[in-house]
Design a protein around this motif. Structure first.
Motif, mmCIF file in Angstrom:
data_model
loop_
_atom_site.group_PDB
_atom_site.id
_atom_site.type_symbol
_atom_site.label_atom_id
_atom_site.label_comp_id
_atom_site.label_asym_id
_atom_site.label_seq_id
_atom_site.Cartn_x
_atom_site.Cartn_y
_atom_site.Cartn_z
ATOM 1 N N LEU A 117 0.806 5.172 -2.619
ATOM 2 C CA LEU A 117 1.042 6.611 -2.822
ATOM 3 C C LEU A 117 1.071 7.295 -2.146
ATOM 4 O O LEU A 117 2.307 8.899 -1.973
ATOM 5 C CB LEU A 117 0.036 6.709 -3.667
ATOM 6 N N GLU A 118 0.605 7.322 -0.511
ATOM 7 C CA GLU A 118 0.938 7.956 0.440
ATOM 8 C C GLU A 118 2.407 8.019 1.021
ATOM 9 O O GLU A 118 2.627 9.242 1.478
ATOM 10 C CB GLU A 118 -0.018 7.525 1.673
ATOM 11 N N HIS A 119 3.388 7.535 0.411
ATOM 12 C CA HIS A 119 4.925 7.562 0.705
ATOM 13 C C HIS A 119 6.039 8.580 0.085
ATOM 14 O O HIS A 119 6.932 9.170 0.819
ATOM 15 C CB HIS A 119 5.430 6.268 0.589
ATOM 16 N N LEU A 120 5.124 9.063 -1.109
ATOM 17 C CA LEU A 120 5.232 9.650 -1.798
ATOM 18 C C LEU A 120 5.088 11.200 -1.480
ATOM 19 O O LEU A 120 4.231 12.044 -0.767
ATOM 20 C CB LEU A 120 5.103 10.388 -3.728
ATOM 21 N N LYS A 121 6.000 12.506 -1.745
ATOM 22 C CA LYS A 121 5.753 13.598 -0.762
ATOM 23 C C LYS A 121 6.132 14.594 -1.829
ATOM 24 O O LYS A 121 6.980 14.900 -2.922
ATOM 25 C CB LYS A 121 7.321 13.682 0.013
ATOM 26 N N SER A 122 4.083 15.249 -1.870
ATOM 27 C CA SER A 122 4.315 16.159 -3.487
ATOM 28 C C SER A 122 4.788 17.183 -2.748
ATOM 29 O O SER A 122 5.126 18.098 -4.028
ATOM 30 C CB SER A 122 2.876 15.740 -3.075
ATOM 31 N N ASP A 123 5.199 17.783 -1.529
ATOM 32 C CA ASP A 123 5.898 18.659 -1.538
ATOM 33 C C ASP A 123 7.392 19.345 -1.413
ATOM 34 O O ASP A 123 8.323 19.801 -0.989
ATOM 35 C CB ASP A 123 4.988 19.458 -0.122
ATOM 36 N N GLN A 124 7.983 17.338 -1.786
ATOM 37 C CA GLN A 124 9.513 17.932 -1.785
ATOM 38 C C GLN A 124 9.993 16.960 -2.881
ATOM 39 O O GLN A 124 9.444 16.249 -3.151
ATOM 40 C CB GLN A 124 9.633 17.140 -0.198
ATOM 41 N N SER A 155 6.788 7.283 -15.087
ATOM 42 C CA SER A 155 6.734 8.315 -16.196
ATOM 43 C C SER A 155 4.902 8.400 -15.882
ATOM 44 O O SER A 155 4.668 9.951 -15.015
ATOM 45 C CB SER A 155 7.090 8.979 -16.940
ATOM 46 N N GLY A 156 4.199 7.819 -15.909
ATOM 47 C CA GLY A 156 2.801 8.061 -16.402
ATOM 48 C C GLY A 156 1.653 7.640 -15.127
ATOM 49 O O GLY A 156 0.860 8.352 -15.247
ATOM 50 N N TYR A 157 2.228 7.496 -14.226
ATOM 51 C CA TYR A 157 1.417 7.138 -13.680
ATOM 52 C C TYR A 157 2.026 7.237 -11.961
ATOM 53 O O TYR A 157 1.476 7.298 -10.615
ATOM 54 C CB TYR A 157 1.646 5.355 -13.143
ATOM 55 N N LEU A 158 3.081 7.906 -11.870
ATOM 56 C CA LEU A 158 3.371 8.730 -10.515
ATOM 57 C C LEU A 158 3.172 9.989 -10.561
ATOM 58 O O LEU A 158 3.861 11.000 -11.272
ATOM 59 C CB LEU A 158 5.184 8.540 -10.157
ATOM 60 N N PRO A 159 2.338 10.922 -9.360
ATOM 61 C CA PRO A 159 2.255 12.413 -9.629
ATOM 62 C C PRO A 159 3.276 13.094 -8.704
ATOM 63 O O PRO A 159 3.219 13.896 -8.153
ATOM 64 C CB PRO A 159 0.987 12.603 -8.145
ATOM 65 N N MET A 215 15.208 8.678 0.547
ATOM 66 C CA MET A 215 15.469 7.851 -0.644
ATOM 67 C C MET A 215 14.150 6.760 -0.686
ATOM 68 O O MET A 215 13.697 6.952 0.551
ATOM 69 C CB MET A 215 16.468 7.045 -0.285
ATOM 70 N N VAL A 216 13.643 6.674 -1.869
ATOM 71 C CA VAL A 216 12.246 5.626 -1.322
ATOM 72 C C VAL A 216 12.335 4.075 -2.181
ATOM 73 O O VAL A 216 12.836 4.423 -3.768
ATOM 74 C CB VAL A 216 11.013 6.706 -1.980
ATOM 75 N N PRO A 217 12.288 3.224 -1.003
ATOM 76 C CA PRO A 217 11.498 2.077 -2.576
ATOM 77 C C PRO A 217 11.429 1.864 -3.306
ATOM 78 O O PRO A 217 9.837 1.722 -2.731
ATOM 79 C CB PRO A 217 12.496 1.131 -1.050
ATOM 80 N N VAL A 218 11.253 0.914 -4.332
ATOM 81 C CA VAL A 218 9.951 1.265 -5.473
ATOM 82 C C VAL A 218 10.280 -0.055 -5.824
ATOM 83 O O VAL A 218 11.286 -0.407 -6.546
ATOM 84 C CB VAL A 218 9.879 2.109 -6.580
ATOM 85 N N ARG A 275 2.713 -3.772 -11.607
ATOM 86 C CA ARG A 275 1.918 -2.713 -10.335
ATOM 87 C C ARG A 275 3.798 -2.646 -9.737
ATOM 88 O O ARG A 275 4.975 -2.738 -9.512
ATOM 89 C CB ARG A 275 1.849 -4.801 -9.443
ATOM 90 N N ILE A 276 3.070 -1.343 -9.461
ATOM 91 C CA ILE A 276 4.597 -0.798 -8.188
ATOM 92 C C ILE A 276 3.714 -0.455 -6.984
ATOM 93 O O ILE A 276 2.449 0.398 -6.876
ATOM 94 C CB ILE A 276 4.240 1.009 -9.160
ATOM 95 N N ILE A 277 4.552 -1.360 -6.074
ATOM 96 C CA ILE A 277 4.621 -0.367 -4.627
ATOM 97 C C ILE A 277 5.807 0.273 -4.228
ATOM 98 O O ILE A 277 7.020 0.383 -4.552
ATOM 99 C CB ILE A 277 4.810 -2.717 -4.221
ATOM 100 N N ILE A 278 5.242 1.130 -3.474
ATOM 101 C CA ILE A 278 6.530 2.274 -3.053
ATOM 102 C C ILE A 278 6.240 1.702 -1.646
ATOM 103 O O ILE A 278 5.014 1.747 -0.735
ATOM 104 C CB ILE A 278 5.857 3.856 -3.237
ATOM 105 N N GLY A 279 7.678 2.109 -1.263
ATOM 106 C CA GLY A 279 7.351 1.862 0.042
ATOM 107 C C GLY A 279 8.006 2.924 0.947
ATOM 108 O O GLY A 279 8.014 4.257 0.327
ATOM 109 N N LYS A 280 7.619 2.731 2.414
ATOM 110 C CA LYS A 280 8.181 4.199 2.870
ATOM 111 C C LYS A 280 9.931 4.814 2.665
ATOM 112 O O LYS A 280 10.251 3.776 2.804
ATOM 113 C CB LYS A 280 8.545 3.904 5.040
ATOM 114 N N PRO A 281 9.407 5.094 2.669
ATOM 115 C CA PRO A 281 10.752 6.636 2.383
ATOM 116 C C PRO A 281 12.077 5.927 3.942
ATOM 117 O O PRO A 281 11.776 6.381 4.665
ATOM 118 C CB PRO A 281 10.529 7.973 2.369
ATOM 119 N N VAL A 282 13.576 6.683 3.285
ATOM 120 C CA VAL A 282 14.627 6.640 4.548
ATOM 121 C C VAL A 282 14.636 7.701 4.386
ATOM 122 O O VAL A 282 15.494 8.772 3.294
ATOM 123 C CB VAL A 282 15.176 6.040 3.718
#
Length: 256
Positions: free
Chosen positions: A62-69, A87-91, A177-180, A202-209
């Motif tokens: 989750l730390e790879h997601l940008k809450s302000d962008q 939809s349910g688990y990504l903030p 772009m964020v790989p999921v 399981r949802i694995i969020i990778g580092k954004p490009v």
């Protein structure tokens, strides 16, 4: 418990939630035309569909997601529960690009419209382009878009070739772009079947490009790098070794 029990329970739950939360989505759409409040209701909808059907969802990265962008999430497509779990688990304020026919379903379609989701008719090049432009506008408004570049659900877990489109959208909107990687959702409702088999997702969020890298590199190399990340995470965490091997061997799709 039997598959029949889980299947009946799923359809009872989805119908009841569609009626109750569908009305809430529509009302929120009247209150807030941005679709943000309606999407929050849709997010609750997704979480309850998972929890009440025995689907445990684990999110990593989750730390790879940008809450302000805004950002474009590039995900492999395993099953119907991909949408419910993301939809349910990504903030995030997510906006989906979905088949126009879904918007005609009572309550469900009305809720999608209230949430600001984008209808697309892929059979029409003109309307598909209009959906593309609408998606860019959603990104510029601060929302995030989810794209399944395989174009359809995998019938066996194998990660198929990636179609183009997300790269150009990222360049136009100037967003990362964020790989999921999605694991396990394909087992719950297999493609071509209506039987429910509860299990973990399981949802694995990778580092954004980042946008700068996207703009500087060729489309094929960006898509290949994102697909490699998704395939590697799938290979490391999915239990089906046969699927892992095949997924790593499929090259990105050369066509649009």
């Amino acid at each position: 418990m039997s598959h029949a029990y889980h299947t009946i329970r799923f359809w009872v739950v989805i119908v009841l939630l569609s009626l109750m939360l569908g009305v809430a989505c529509i009302v929120m759409g009247w209150v807030d035309r941005s679709g943000n409040l309606s999407h929050r209701v849709s997010s609750l909808w997704g979480r309850l569909l998972c929890r009440w059907n025995g689907i445990d969802v684990e999110v990593e990265g989750l730390e790879h997601l940008k809450s302000d962008q805004s950002q474009i999430l590039i995900a492999n497509h395993q099953g119907f529960f991909d949408i419910f779990s993301l939809s349910g688990y990504l903030p995030l304020q997510l906006r989906w690009v979905a088949k126009a026919s879904l918007f005609k379903i009572p309550f469900v379609g009305w809720s999608m419209q209230a949430s600001g989701y984008v209808p697309v008719e892929r059979e029409s090049r003109k309307k598909a382009h209009q959906a593309f432009l609408a998606s860019i506008e959603k990104l510029k408004e601060g929302n995030s878009i989810v794209i399944f570049p395989e174009g359809t659900r995998s019938p066996d877990g194998v990660i198929g070739p990636f179609k183009k489109g997300g790269h150009l959208m990222a360049v136009r909107a100037k967003v990362p772009m964020v790989p999921v990687t999605l694991i396990g959702s394909g087992r719950i409702i297999r493609k071509g079947s209506g039987i429910i088999r509860p299990g973990p997702i399981r949802i694995i969020i990778g580092k954004p490009v980042e946008y700068e890298e996207i703009a500087a590199k060729k489309e094929e190399s960006v898509l290949e790098a994102i697909r490699d990340t998704i395939c590697e995470n799938y290979r490391l965490h999915a239990p089906e070794t046969a699927f892992q091997t095949q997924a790593a061997e499929n090259p990105p799709h050369p066509s649009a």
